[in-house]
Design an enzyme around this catalytic site. Structure first.
Site, short mmCIF file in Angstrom:
data_model
loop_
_atom_site.label_atom_id
_atom_site.label_comp_id
_atom_site.label_asym_id
_atom_site.label_seq_id
_atom_site.Cartn_x
_atom_site.Cartn_y
_atom_site.Cartn_z
N GLU A 64 -0.62 4.76 -0.37
CA GLU A 64 -1.47 5.96 -0.53
C GLU A 64 -0.67 7.22 -0.29
O GLU A 64 0.12 7.30 0.65
CB GLU A 64 -2.64 5.89 0.47
CG GLU A 64 -3.74 4.97 0.02
CD GLU A 64 -4.94 5.00 0.94
OE1 GLU A 64 -4.87 5.62 2.01
OE2 GLU A 64 -5.96 4.40 0.58
N LYS A 77 -1.36 1.44 -24.80
CA LYS A 77 -1.70 1.37 -26.23
C LYS A 77 -0.40 1.50 -27.04
O LYS A 77 0.48 0.68 -26.87
CB LYS A 77 -2.78 2.39 -26.55
CG LYS A 77 -4.08 2.08 -25.76
CD LYS A 77 -5.23 3.01 -26.03
CE LYS A 77 -6.42 2.65 -25.14
NZ LYS A 77 -7.54 3.60 -25.26
N TYR A 92 0.85 -1.20 0.00
CA TYR A 92 0.00 0.00 0.00
C TYR A 92 0.87 1.24 0.00
O TYR A 92 1.85 1.32 0.73
CB TYR A 92 -0.91 0.03 1.24
CG TYR A 92 -2.36 -0.08 0.84
CD1 TYR A 92 -2.95 0.94 0.10
CD2 TYR A 92 -3.11 -1.21 1.12
CE1 TYR A 92 -4.26 0.83 -0.32
CE2 TYR A 92 -4.42 -1.31 0.71
CZ TYR A 92 -4.99 -0.29 -0.02
OH TYR A 92 -6.28 -0.40 -0.44
N ARG A 102 -1.21 -1.92 -18.37
CA ARG A 102 -2.51 -1.23 -18.39
C ARG A 102 -2.55 -0.16 -17.32
O ARG A 102 -2.26 -0.44 -16.16
CB ARG A 102 -3.66 -2.20 -18.09
CG ARG A 102 -3.73 -3.43 -18.90
CD ARG A 102 -5.12 -4.04 -18.84
NE ARG A 102 -5.99 -3.25 -19.68
CZ ARG A 102 -5.96 -3.29 -21.00
NH1 ARG A 102 -5.11 -4.05 -21.63
NH2 ARG A 102 -6.77 -2.54 -21.70
N ASP A 113 -6.36 14.37 -24.65
CA ASP A 113 -6.30 12.94 -24.34
C ASP A 113 -5.61 12.21 -25.49
O ASP A 113 -6.19 12.02 -26.55
CB ASP A 113 -7.74 12.43 -24.13
CG ASP A 113 -7.80 10.94 -23.84
OD1 ASP A 113 -6.74 10.28 -23.83
OD2 ASP A 113 -8.92 10.43 -23.61
N THR A 125 -3.49 6.82 -21.71
CA THR A 125 -3.33 5.46 -21.21
C THR A 125 -1.86 5.10 -21.39
O THR A 125 -1.12 5.79 -22.09
CB THR A 125 -4.18 4.45 -22.01
OG1 THR A 125 -3.83 4.55 -23.38
CG2 THR A 125 -5.66 4.69 -21.83
#
Ligand SMILES: *Cc1c(COP(=O)(O)O)cnc(C)c1O
Length: 420
Positions: free
Chosen positions: A54, A227, A52, A233, A198, A224
């Site tokens: 955060e 791609k 974790y 991903r 984008d 992203t």
């Protein structure tokens, strides 16, 4: 690792084995897909999935961040370098979440956003009706000129003057031509709007210098990572210093909890790969392959939206062939050629049964295919189109696909032994 999986869960192991076989034995033409390198895959499957983290480097909410801080800082620095950005946030879990974070950094609920409509090549998350982005914000869509396939900047300016959006979104998911981000930036500025660009599909081409980088003309650039950029991903936001604090706050704690540190480590690897001459060569070949595939298809009488391509993507308009996009996509999939059915701007057909078929060349280029193979792929697409109801012919093309794939192995991510 794989042995443990095989022993503990032979069923999932077997399905992964089948998927690996499918991915290596079919021609992957979905323009948003790719094959990551062994190094990227290794980082994706690492012990960082157990951690974790955060917060951000130097400001976390849990202890034990000696390593995660270094990993995330490396990923951010590499992203800033290749995209020429002041600031990078590498935590968004996906492109859609990255977009929502970008909007929420710049606009309040109820304010207006303006993006390209979905049937004209925009993304759901650009404010399309079924997306939550259109419920939070008042959403206005602009379109492309259906005759030329170009953006009509006068019309876009008129629309912007009329609706006074807080944010104008540039970028697309199904657009085969270059996009003038500078022009979008000028329009946004002239109406007092922010500009979110984008570049999910084309970010690999942008870092290779083969497409205009929107960074100088946009307040926030969203992308992203999986791609053309060929990483794991995920999503990423890049911005100028002025927006850095609001972007970071929008991602965490605004929309997400803990970042996926294993993905961020894999992204760092992909960003290192993207900063090499080999990556530029790959990106150049992606475009060369798309141009050859487009020309060969037109040679067989296929009509292409905008009459060709400048990037990695081709949109076939099937109306002159009298075959629906879905019927062709399914027949080609049976032959091992994998693309997707898609709307054609200006065609009234519904998105679930459109007359378009969308393909692209990033994945086949990663496998090492060149112009010669693109001509062969065009021939196979034509053969299936001409024999759409003849399963013998479809099966014969399927065997040719297997043969072609056997010459161009995919990056071997893990050894998948034969079942014994
Ligand atoms: C693919 C895509 C996205 C969404 O990315 P996900 O990771 O699937 O959420 C957003 N914008 C554009 C333009 C895209 O093409």
């Amino acid at each position: 690792m794989i042995t443990a999986l095989e022993q503990y869960d032979p069923q999932i192991y077997e399905l992964l084995r089948q998927e690996a076989t499918r991915q290596s034995g079919s021609i992957r033409l979905i323009p948003s897909e790719n094959y990551v390198s062994k190094a990227v895959m290794a980082a994706t499957g690492s012990c960082l999935t157990n951690k974790y983290a955060e917060g951000y480097p130097g400001k976390r909410y849990y202890e034990g961040q000696q390593v995660t801080d270094l990993v995330e800082s490396l990923a951010r620095d590499r992203a800033k370098k290749i995209f020429k950005a002041d600031h990078a946030n590498v935590q968004p879990h996906s492109g859609a979440v990255a977009n929502l974070a970008a909007y929420s950094a710049l606009a309040s609920p109820g304010e207006t956003i303006m993006g390209l409509s979905l049937p004209h090549g925009g993304h759901l998350s650009h404010g399309w009706t079924v997306s939550y982005t259109s419920k939070i914000y008042n959403s206005v869509s602009y379109e492309v000129d259906t005759e030329t396939g170009q953006f009509d900047f006068n019309k876009i300016l008129e629309l912007a003057k009329k609706h006074k959006p807080k944010i104008i979104i540039s970028g697309a998911s199904a657009y085969p031509r270059k996009i003038d981000f500078k022009k979008f930036g000028e329009i946004a500025k002239s109406v007092g709007a922010y500009h979110v660009s984008d570049i999910a599909h084309i970010s690999g081409l942008v870092v290779a210098g083969l497409h205009q980088n929107p960074m100088p003309y946009a307040d926030i650039v969203s992308t992203t990572t999986h791609k053309t950029l060929r990483g794991p991903r995920g999503g990423m936001l890049l911005c100028k210093e002025e927006c850095a604090a609001s972007v970071d706050k929008a991602v965490f704690p605004g929309l997400q909890g803990g970042p996926h540190m294993h993905t961020i480590s894999a992204l760092a690897v992909a960003l290192k790969e993207a900063d090499t001459p080999e990556f530029i060569a790959y990106a150049k070949q992606v475009i060369k392959n798309a141009k050859t595939l487009a020309e060969s298809l037109m040679g067989y009488g296929f009509k292409l939206f905008t009459g060709g391509t400048d990037n990695h993507l081709i949109l076939i308009d099937l109306r002159n062939k009298n075959i629906s996009g879905k019927k062709l996509a399914k027949a080609l999939d049976r032959a091992g050629i994998v693309g997707n059915y898609n709307t054609i701007p200006g065609d009234p057909a519904k998105p679930f049964n459109p007359n378009g078929y969308r393909i692209g060349t990033p994945a086949v280029t990663t496998r090492g295919m060149k112009q010669e193979q693109m001509k062969k792929i065009a021939e196979m697409i034509n053969t299936v189109t001409e024999n759409i109801d003849n399963e013998d012919v479809v099966a014969k093309v399927g065997r040719e696909v297997l043969l072609l794939c056997s010459e161009f192995p995919v990056p071997e991510h893990f050894i998948i032994p034969n079942k014994h």
